[in-house]
Every structure is written in C-alpha cells, then in structure tokens.
Design a protein around this motif. Structure first.
Motif, short mmCIF file in Angstrom:
data_model
loop_
_atom_site.label_atom_id
_atom_site.label_comp_id
_atom_site.label_asym_id
_atom_site.label_seq_id
_atom_site.Cartn_x
_atom_site.Cartn_y
_atom_site.Cartn_z
N ASP A 123 -4.00 -69.62 -103.31
CA ASP A 123 -3.96 -70.04 -101.90
C ASP A 123 -4.59 -68.99 -100.99
O ASP A 123 -5.36 -69.32 -100.09
CB ASP A 123 -2.52 -70.29 -101.45
N LEU A 124 -4.22 -67.74 -101.20
CA LEU A 124 -4.74 -66.68 -100.33
C LEU A 124 -6.24 -66.45 -100.53
O LEU A 124 -6.97 -66.21 -99.56
CB LEU A 124 -3.96 -65.38 -100.53
N GLN A 125 -6.71 -66.53 -101.77
CA GLN A 125 -8.14 -66.40 -102.04
C GLN A 125 -8.91 -67.51 -101.33
O GLN A 125 -9.96 -67.27 -100.73
CB GLN A 125 -8.42 -66.43 -103.53
N ALA A 126 -8.39 -68.74 -101.39
CA ALA A 126 -9.05 -69.88 -100.76
C ALA A 126 -9.09 -69.73 -99.24
O ALA A 126 -9.99 -70.29 -98.59
CB ALA A 126 -8.33 -71.17 -101.13
N SER A 127 -8.16 -68.97 -98.69
CA SER A 127 -8.13 -68.76 -97.24
C SER A 127 -8.95 -67.55 -96.80
O SER A 127 -9.04 -67.27 -95.61
CB SER A 127 -6.68 -68.57 -96.78
N GLY A 128 -9.52 -66.82 -97.76
CA GLY A 128 -10.37 -65.69 -97.42
C GLY A 128 -9.63 -64.40 -97.13
O GLY A 128 -10.16 -63.52 -96.46
N VAL A 129 -8.41 -64.27 -97.62
CA VAL A 129 -7.63 -63.06 -97.40
C VAL A 129 -8.21 -61.91 -98.22
O VAL A 129 -8.66 -62.11 -99.35
CB VAL A 129 -6.14 -63.29 -97.74
N PHE A 130 -8.23 -60.71 -97.66
CA PHE A 130 -8.73 -59.50 -98.29
C PHE A 130 -8.03 -59.30 -99.65
O PHE A 130 -6.81 -59.43 -99.75
CB PHE A 130 -8.47 -58.32 -97.35
N GLU A 131 -8.79 -58.98 -100.69
CA GLU A 131 -8.27 -58.92 -102.06
C GLU A 131 -7.09 -57.95 -102.22
O GLU A 131 -6.12 -58.26 -102.92
CB GLU A 131 -9.40 -58.54 -103.02
#
Length: 143
Positions: A24-32
């Motif tokens: 979910d966070l990767q899909a939202s573009g959150v910093f790794e």
C-alpha cells in the motif's frame, strides 16, 4: 490512503500485515526508508499482541494504517491483556523485551487506547513521499 485488515490470531499474520502495508505504501509513493520503519513497527506491535494479548471476540486481530500529511499512523487492536503495553528496559543479556523500545525510538509518538474490551496500540511515524521538490528527505540522526 487507509486500510483495515482483520487477520487470524496466528504468527503467520505478521508476514501478511507486513506485505499488505508495504504494498500500500509503495503504491502511494512513500519514501522507502519510511516504509521500512512502518513495516518494522507493525511487526513489533502485532508480534506483541500475539504474544501478550487475547484475540478480539471474533478470534482475530485488527491491523490498520492511515497515511496523510507526510505521516503514517499504524495501529494493532486486540482483546486486551492482563498488563498495559509499555516499553521495557531489558538488560544486554535479555532475549526479549525490546519491541516497544524499538517502536518508541522509530516513531514520533505511540500510545495505547482502550475501547471496552478492545486494546489498540498505535504509533505515528514520518512518512514523506519518495521525492519532494527534487529533494530526498533527510535521515534522522541517531542519539
């Protein structure tokens, strides 16, 4: 972006929660690095719930996350325990007891909410977008 997942009261649920949150966070573009921290915190909170608390009346545990305004709140809800969740100060030779200390270090804040027979342990972490205005977010200094 927010999600709520009901999972079986079983150790295998930790991996499921980690994967769902990360995706979910990767899909939202959150910093790794922020994703890694959030996944670590969810792992600790869920592992503690499975180790020390009872399941919800449904026999499940609830894992939730909300990402907004460059922060993410993660929360794990269970059926409560005989003791209140708190960060321990284990000795160097202790085999456990470091989970909430890790959460306390990584998160900006954390706490416990009670609603009837449900106990929710939550944490708020910084979670910036991967790149803001061409700048990579700075790492937090240890200490």
């Amino acid at each position: 972006m927010s999600s709520v997942v009901l999972l079986p009261y079983a150790p295998s649920s930790v991996a499921v929660a980690r994967q769902r949150l990360s995706t979910d966070l990767q899909a939202s573009g959150v910093f790794e690095n922020a994703i890694d921290d959030a996944v670590l915190v969810v792992s600790e909170l869920l592992s503690n719930a499975l180790r020390h608390a009872h399941p919800l009346p449904s026999g499940m545990v609830r894992v939730a996350w909300l990402w907004s305004d460059d922060h993410i709140e993660v929360a794990v809800s269970d059926g409560g325990a005989a003791t209140e969740p708190r960060a321990g100060r284990p000795t160097l030779s202790s085999l456990g007891g470091r989970g909430l200390g890790i959460v306390e270090y990584v998160a900006e804040s954390w706490g416990v909410r009670h609603d009837g027979d449900t106990t929710t342990v939550w944490a708020v972490l910084p979670a910036p977008n991967g790149v803001a205005n061409g700048q990579v977010p700075a790492l937090r200094e240890a200490g």
